[in-house]
Motif scaffolding. Sequence first.
Motif, PDB file in Angstrom:
ATOM      1  N   ALA A   1      -3.128  -6.763  -8.723  1.00  0.00           N
ATOM      2  CA  ALA A   1      -3.002  -7.286  -7.353  1.00  0.00           C
ATOM      3  C   ALA A   1      -4.370  -7.763  -6.854  1.00  0.00           C
ATOM      4  CB  ALA A   1      -2.436  -6.214  -6.418  1.00  0.00           C
TER       5      ALA A   1
ATOM      6  N   GLU B   1       4.412  -1.096   3.676  1.00  0.00           N
ATOM      7  CA  GLU B   1       3.352  -1.343   4.653  1.00  0.00           C
ATOM      8  C   GLU B   1       3.909  -1.693   6.037  1.00  0.00           C
ATOM      9  OE1 GLU B   1       3.399  -2.436   1.526  1.00  0.00           O
ATOM     10  OE2 GLU B   1       1.552  -1.611   0.675  1.00  0.00           O
TER      11      GLU B   1
ATOM     12  N   LEU C   1      -6.091  -0.276   1.390  1.00  0.00           N
ATOM     13  CA  LEU C   1      -4.695   0.014   1.066  1.00  0.00           C
ATOM     14  C   LEU C   1      -3.973   0.563   2.301  1.00  0.00           C
ATOM     15  CD1 LEU C   1      -4.922   1.730  -2.436  1.00  0.00           C
ATOM     16  CD2 LEU C   1      -4.981  -0.697  -1.839  1.00  0.00           C
TER      17      LEU C   1
ATOM     18  N   ALA D   1      -0.354  -5.432  -0.854  1.00  0.00           N
ATOM     19  CA  ALA D   1       0.870  -4.910  -0.241  1.00  0.00           C
ATOM     20  C   ALA D   1       2.076  -5.368  -1.054  1.00  0.00           C
ATOM     21  CB  ALA D   1       0.970  -5.392   1.204  1.00  0.00           C
ATOM     22  N   ALA D   2       1.920  -5.309  -2.368  1.00  0.00           N
ATOM     23  CA  ALA D   2       2.981  -5.814  -3.240  1.00  0.00           C
ATOM     24  C   ALA D   2       3.619  -4.717  -4.082  1.00  0.00           C
ATOM     25  CB  ALA D   2       2.421  -6.908  -4.144  1.00  0.00           C
ATOM     26  N   GLY D   3       3.248  -3.478  -3.807  1.00  0.00           N
ATOM     27  CA  GLY D   3       3.831  -2.361  -4.568  1.00  0.00           C
ATOM     28  C   GLY D   3       5.318  -2.243  -4.277  1.00  0.00           C
ATOM     29  N   LEU D   4       6.026  -1.533  -5.137  1.00  0.00           N
ATOM     30  CA  LEU D   4       7.471  -1.413  -4.978  1.00  0.00           C
ATOM     31  C   LEU D   4       7.859  -0.352  -3.946  1.00  0.00           C
ATOM     32  CD1 LEU D   4       8.649  -1.780  -8.674  1.00  0.00           C
ATOM     33  CD2 LEU D   4       8.644  -3.515  -6.877  1.00  0.00           C
ATOM     34  N   GLY D   5       6.940   0.554  -3.652  1.00  0.00           N
ATOM     35  CA  GLY D   5       7.231   1.588  -2.647  1.00  0.00           C
ATOM     36  C   GLY D   5       8.414   2.462  -3.008  1.00  0.00           C
ATOM     37  N   THR D   6       8.494   2.849  -4.274  1.00  0.00           N
ATOM     38  CA  THR D   6       9.689   3.590  -4.740  1.00  0.00           C
ATOM     39  C   THR D   6       9.832   4.956  -4.078  1.00  0.00           C
ATOM     40  OG1 THR D   6       8.405   4.401  -6.614  1.00  0.00           O
ATOM     41  CG2 THR D   6       9.779   2.471  -6.994  1.00  0.00           C
TER      42      THR D   6
ATOM     43  N   PRO E   1       4.708  -6.971 -10.040  1.00  0.00           N
ATOM     44  CA  PRO E   1       3.800  -5.905  -9.619  1.00  0.00           C
ATOM     45  C   PRO E   1       3.256  -5.135 -10.823  1.00  0.00           C
ATOM     46  CG  PRO E   1       6.075  -5.255  -9.148  1.00  0.00           C
ATOM     47  CD  PRO E   1       6.123  -6.633  -9.760  1.00  0.00           C
ATOM     48  N   LYS E   2       2.178  -5.672 -11.423  1.00  0.00           N
ATOM     49  CA  LYS E   2       1.646  -5.066 -12.646  1.00  0.00           C
ATOM     50  C   LYS E   2       0.507  -4.094 -12.366  1.00  0.00           C
ATOM     51  CE  LYS E   2       2.516  -9.252 -15.322  1.00  0.00           C
ATOM     52  NZ  LYS E   2       1.729 -10.339 -15.904  1.00  0.00           N
TER      53      LYS E   2
HETATM   54  P1  UTP Z   1       1.079   2.810  -5.153  1.00  0.00           P
HETATM   55  O1  UTP Z   1       0.514   3.425  -6.343  1.00  0.00           O
HETATM   56  O2  UTP Z   1       1.215   3.650  -3.938  1.00  0.00           O
HETATM   57  O3  UTP Z   1       2.483   2.167  -5.568  1.00  0.00           O
HETATM   58  O4  UTP Z   1       0.199   1.537  -4.813  1.00  0.00           O
HETATM   59  P2  UTP Z   1       3.680   1.592  -4.724  1.00  0.00           P
HETATM   60  O5  UTP Z   1       4.545   0.836  -5.646  1.00  0.00           O
HETATM   61  O6  UTP Z   1       3.222   0.843  -3.519  1.00  0.00           O
HETATM   62  O7  UTP Z   1       4.453   2.881  -4.151  1.00  0.00           O
HETATM   63  P3  UTP Z   1       5.364   3.966  -4.907  1.00  0.00           P
HETATM   64  O8  UTP Z   1       4.387   4.851  -5.634  1.00  0.00           O
HETATM   65  O9  UTP Z   1       6.296   3.231  -5.809  1.00  0.00           O
HETATM   66  O10 UTP Z   1       6.078   4.670  -3.788  1.00  0.00           O
HETATM   67  C1  UTP Z   1      -1.053   1.602  -4.175  1.00  0.00           C
HETATM   68  C2  UTP Z   1      -1.308   0.314  -3.419  1.00  0.00           C
HETATM   69  O11 UTP Z   1      -1.369  -0.793  -4.299  1.00  0.00           O
HETATM   70  C3  UTP Z   1      -0.431  -1.793  -3.955  1.00  0.00           C
HETATM   71  C4  UTP Z   1       0.607  -1.098  -3.096  1.00  0.00           C
HETATM   72  O12 UTP Z   1       1.212  -1.990  -2.209  1.00  0.00           O
HETATM   73  C5  UTP Z   1      -0.238  -0.027  -2.415  1.00  0.00           C
HETATM   74  O13 UTP Z   1      -0.897  -0.537  -1.267  1.00  0.00           O
HETATM   75  N1  UTP Z   1       0.116  -2.360  -5.208  1.00  0.00           N
HETATM   76  C6  UTP Z   1       0.476  -1.533  -6.225  1.00  0.00           C
HETATM   77  C7  UTP Z   1       0.239  -3.731  -5.346  1.00  0.00           C
HETATM   78  O14 UTP Z   1      -0.075  -4.508  -4.413  1.00  0.00           O
HETATM   79  N2  UTP Z   1       0.730  -4.231  -6.522  1.00  0.00           N
HETATM   80  C8  UTP Z   1       1.092  -3.417  -7.558  1.00  0.00           C
HETATM   81  O15 UTP Z   1       1.513  -3.955  -8.600  1.00  0.00           O
HETATM   82  C9  UTP Z   1       0.967  -2.043  -7.396  1.00  0.00           C
END
Ligand code: UTP
Length: 299
Positions: free
Chosen positions: A116, A31, A133, A14-19, A110-111
């Motif tokens: 992750a 999340e 996820l 749950a470390a994605g940027l969620g752009t 977040p690489k």
């Molecule tokens: P996504 O590809 O959906 O990327 O990640 P994101 O950054 O969350 O969202 P957008 O695309 O920028 O809107 C898929 C899953 O992998 C996690 C995210 O939290 C998501 O559950 N993730 C992704 C990480 O934990 N770390 C990362 O470096 C990248």
Amino acid sequence: MDMAFHITKAVIPAAGLGTRFLPATKAMPKEMLPVVDKPAIQYVVEEAVASGLHDVLMITGRNKNALENHFDRVGELEATLERKGDTDRLKKVNASTELADMHYVRQGDPKGLGHAVLRAKMHVGREPFAVLLGDDIIDPRDPLLTRMIQEAGKRNASVVALLEVDPSVAHMYGVATIEPTETADVVRITGLVEKPAPGTAPSNYAIIGRYVLRPEVFDVLEKTPPGKGGEIQLTDALEKMAGAPEWTGGVYGVVFRGRRYDTGDRLDYIKAIVQLAVEREDLGPDLRPWLKEFASNLD
Ligand code: UTP
């Protein structure tokens, strides 16, 4: 089942940027976005627990506080509800606290999803584990993860969840090259490609956000260079494992035909909320007639 295949741990990146959800995700992980009245992450932890995985490791990034707090006690809120005798709401508040044995580790930069998952290595050790996820919510009436754990144990292999998607959207997923097995809903994966260029996908079978992995995935991830988008891709590591069944057990797919709600994309997120709310006993009876009326007035 192979006794070596004892699985107790779930890893939730749950470390994605969620752009795609900015600005909502500026100060809060995606999340935590509510799906009706629960954050997406709670559905996912509930699913892990329903499959018997009570040890949950969350990989967090910046803005991790909201996630940790959601699964922790909140004294003054509990006291206030108790004083008011509001046991219904008190139960809702406590549900997430008592759910699972929660652990947290930070990803740092977040690489990518593969990076992750690699952060879970110390906590998981040399055991198979599940990855869930928060982008995908699987309807609890269609138990996918339990089915995957069963197959992974039977085959002593890694198993991913596959969904048959329209070819026009295959480029948004990791896509598998597959062979049938003796079991109708299980395929053997011979190749995988992350987000193939439009028109080049090897099949219509896309990976959705559930994985049961053998610990060899850590050894592979450690040697996996950045791929698509400059990120370390879990799909690339799985492609390696699919090609080396002698020491990884290979990779299989369980083809999911149940109800899945995609919350990673804004439009699908709105659809997910409507779908789940119309089925709810507390909201559905009022929402359904309103929705019909609203739809009939469109255009
Ligand atoms: P996504 O590809 O959906 O990327 O990640 P994101 O950054 O969350 O969202 P957008 O695309 O920028 O809107 C898929 C899953 O992998 C996690 C995210 O939290 C998501 O559950 N993730 C992704 C990480 O934990 N770390 C990362 O470096 C990248």
